[in-house]
Design an enzyme around this catalytic site. Structure first.
Site, PDB file in Angstrom:
ATOM      1  N   HIS A 164       6.258  93.959  27.648  1.00 60.86           N
ATOM      2  CA  HIS A 164       5.233  94.857  27.103  1.00 60.86           C
ATOM      3  C   HIS A 164       5.554  96.341  27.345  1.00 60.86           C
ATOM      4  CE1 HIS A 164       3.230  91.139  26.618  1.00 60.86           C
ATOM      5  NE2 HIS A 164       2.616  91.079  27.777  1.00 60.86           N
ATOM      6  N   ASP A 199       5.403  89.778  21.026  1.00 59.96           N
ATOM      7  CA  ASP A 199       5.001  90.580  22.187  1.00 59.96           C
ATOM      8  C   ASP A 199       3.672  91.194  21.775  1.00 59.96           C
ATOM      9  OD1 ASP A 199       4.488  92.906  23.829  1.00 59.96           O
ATOM     10  OD2 ASP A 199       6.489  92.571  24.651  1.00 59.96           O
ATOM     11  N   HIS A 200       2.586  90.707  22.357  1.00 56.55           N
ATOM     12  CA  HIS A 200       1.285  91.076  21.783  1.00 56.55           C
ATOM     13  C   HIS A 200       0.972  92.561  21.940  1.00 56.55           C
ATOM     14  CE1 HIS A 200      -0.327  90.490  25.891  1.00 56.55           C
ATOM     15  NE2 HIS A 200      -1.387  91.183  25.499  1.00 56.55           N
TER      16      HIS A 200
HETATM   17  C1  BG6 Z   1       0.261  88.809  29.443  1.00 56.77           C
HETATM   18  C2  BG6 Z   1       0.559  88.589  30.908  1.00 56.77           C
HETATM   19  O1  BG6 Z   1       1.442  88.835  28.699  1.00 56.77           O
HETATM   20  O2  BG6 Z   1      -0.407  90.060  29.295  1.00 56.77           O
HETATM   21  C3  BG6 Z   1      -0.715  88.603  31.727  1.00 56.77           C
HETATM   22  O3  BG6 Z   1       1.221  87.329  31.072  1.00 56.77           O
HETATM   23  C4  BG6 Z   1      -1.500  89.869  31.461  1.00 56.77           C
HETATM   24  O4  BG6 Z   1      -0.437  88.475  33.116  1.00 56.77           O
HETATM   25  C5  BG6 Z   1      -1.660  90.118  29.972  1.00 56.77           C
HETATM   26  O5  BG6 Z   1      -2.779  89.718  32.075  1.00 56.77           O
HETATM   27  C6  BG6 Z   1      -2.253  91.488  29.725  1.00 56.77           C
HETATM   28  O6  BG6 Z   1      -2.554  91.631  28.373  1.00 56.77           O
HETATM   29  P1  BG6 Z   1      -3.633  92.687  27.893  1.00 56.77           P
HETATM   30  O7  BG6 Z   1      -3.597  92.615  26.418  1.00 56.77           O
HETATM   31  O8  BG6 Z   1      -4.947  92.230  28.489  1.00 56.77           O
HETATM   32  O9  BG6 Z   1      -3.227  94.000  28.461  1.00 56.77           O
END
Ligand code: BG6
Length: 496
Positions: A248, A185-186
């Site tokens: 997230h 989960d980044h």
């Molecule tokens: C991804 C989603 O996991 O996270 C995308 O699938 C979203 O829809 C993205 O744009 C957002 O990531 P960050 O790091 O730009 O907030």
């Protein structure tokens, strides 16, 4: 907890096998992240990155795609031709459908076996449709590619509801032990999210005030200005609840709300996070409308441009009930948090790209300084810039006891000297190191789905669909009403 070491220490040599290697995620995130860590000297030059996908490409053709990905997604000042060329020598490609047992698996096996070292680390990164994860894991095992030192990384979404999440977990779990499954989960790779743990548990003052006695509510927002970005096929079957909240935002919530873990070890941390998820008060069809607002954008202005409605961005412009915005009120039913709302909100085509956690402390009593003093608001900004602010009132210089508001805390780290690393960088290398602290355990994913699935079911039964909101605004009126009922405001509406 294993945050990026600084300075970066080289990891052991490895082979990273990416399934879904021609996809958007590989090009936008994975290759740029690996390049940057290579450029910083963390990746030994006898490591290999092996892309696999169905497209019939050879090594050279794939390297050209990888070069383009770096040109498009790594800032020019971080791209040095000689380093890019050295990095591309690590890159290989095998044309293979990972979900099918037939195909040139032997080519992949001989490439991997070319390194005789049985201890060499192998990471299999699955960036394909999650429905294929079980089949790919089976093929990896049955084709003899799995070794003692193998790990498998699973991109989100793990399933689309509780049942399908279980199927994915069981499918992969048949061939890999939980200790070698890394669900990414980044958001857990973001510096400012990891910093919440330090803020909470390294500052006794905050730690003592971190509960229902002192905190009135918490808001967690992840707003984006982008719309579909050509991902209509995926997104329309998903929506904001599955795409952002289930993973997230609930992960951020667990870090904000968990009890003090007994250590920073992976399981101590994850035991506490899962407890939070299991303590979330269930939402279902009977209480849904009082707790959840959903929206879909119509035409409006984003980033200064007129932009079309969501449904006009879909390939066939068909009517759709998919939500591009969700706001909800979550409650954690435990002694620390009982009665404190956690407002979560995420949407596409919002006025700005912003991820932040707002912790609203309770107001004071009227008295010495006149009316009741407003409660302090701690703001943890995750992006676009990382910062922590906690305004405090101080005496205005002069004879009277007038008050000024000043920021007591500010940016994280030393901005001129720190390059805040992209969230994927540290996580990709944590998988090599076998450090699971910042990855999501099976029971966490399932607990999150257990809470989210009844919301999806409630929506399915409701004919009405999402409320429209104009692109470039903070979502539908129903999101504001959600807070109004408790006398609260979203941070952008609140009077300081
Ligand atoms: C991804 C989603 O996991 O996270 C995308 O699938 C979203 O829809 C993205 O744009 C957002 O990531 P960050 O790091 O730009 O907030």
């Amino acid at each position: 907890m294993n945050a990026s070491p600084s300075p970066l220490e080289p990891v052991d040599s490895f082979d990273y096998v990416i399934f879904g290697a021609t996809g958007d995620l590989t090009m936008r995130k994975l290759l740029p992240a690996l390049y940057r860590r290579f450029a910083e000297g963390q990746i030994p030059s006898d490591s290999r990155i092996i892309g696999t996908a169905r497209s019939p490409l050879d090594d050279d053709a794939y390297r050209e795609r990888a070069r383009k990905a770096l040109n498009d997604h790594v800032p020019a000042d971080e791209r040095i031709d000689a380093t890019v060329n050295r990095f591309l020598r690590l890159v290989h490609y095998v044309s293979l459908n990972g979900a099918e047992a037939t195909g040139p698996w032997d080519d992949l096996k001989s490439l991997l076996d070319a390194h005789a070292d049985a201890e060499r680390i192998r990471v299999f990164y699955l960036a394909t449709a999650p429905a294929l994860y079980g089949d790919i894991a089976r093929n990896i095992a049955e084709k003899g590619l799995r070794t003692e030192q193998s790990r498998i990384v699973l991109e989100k979404p793990i399933g689309t509801d509780l049942d399908t999440a279980r199927q994915v977990n069981e499918g992969v779990g048949r061939y890999f032990p939980e200790s070698s499954i890394f669900r990414i989960d980044h958001y857990l790779g973001k510096e400012a999210v990891q910093n919440i743990i330090a803020l909470r548990f390294a500052n006794p003052m905050l730690e003592r005030m971190w509960d229902r006695e002192s905190i009135e509510y918490v808001q967690i927002t992840a707003a984006e200005t982008v719309g579909l970005e050509g991902r209509g096929g995926y997104y329309d079957g998903s929506g904001a609840l599955r795409d952002m909240i289930q993973n997230h935002l609930l992960q951020v919530l667990t870090v904000v709300a968990m009890e003090r873990p007994s250590s920073l070890d992976a399981d101590a941390l994850r035991d506490e996070k899962v407890r939070v998820l299991k303590s979330l008060k269930p939402l279902d069809r009977d209480n849904l409308s009082a707790h959840v607002a959903r929206g879909q954008y119509v035409q409006g202005t984003a980033d200064g441009q007129r932009v079309p409605a969501y449904r006009e961005e879909l390939p066939d412009e068909a009517p759709s009930k998919t939500e591009t915005f969700v706001a909800l009120k979550a409650e954690i039913d435990n002694p620390r948090w009982r009665g404190v709302p956690f407002y979560l909100r995420s949407g596409k085509r919002m006025p700005e790209k912003l991820t932040e956690v707002v912790v609203q402390f309770r107001a004071g009593e009227p008295g010495l300084f006149g009316e009741a003093r407003p409660g302090s608001r701690l703001v943890i900004r995750v992006q676009p810039d990382e910062s922590v602010t906690l305004p405090l009132f101080v005496k205005h210089p002069g004879n009277s006891f007038g008050l000024d508001e000043v920021d007591a805390l500010s940016r994280l780290g030393v901005p001129e000297r720190v390059r805040y690393r992209d969230s994927y960088e540290g996580l990709l290398l944590d998988a090599v190191k076998g450090s699971p602290a910042l990855f999501v355990r099976k029971d966490e994913t399932e607990a999150a789905w257990r809470w989210v699935t009844p919301i999806l079911e409630g929506w399915r039964e409701n004919e009405q669909g999402p409320d429209p909101y104009e692109a470039g605004t903070w979502g539908p009126e129903s999101a504001r009403e959600l807070l109004d009922r408790a006398g609260h405001r979203w941070v952008e509406d609140a009077v300081a």
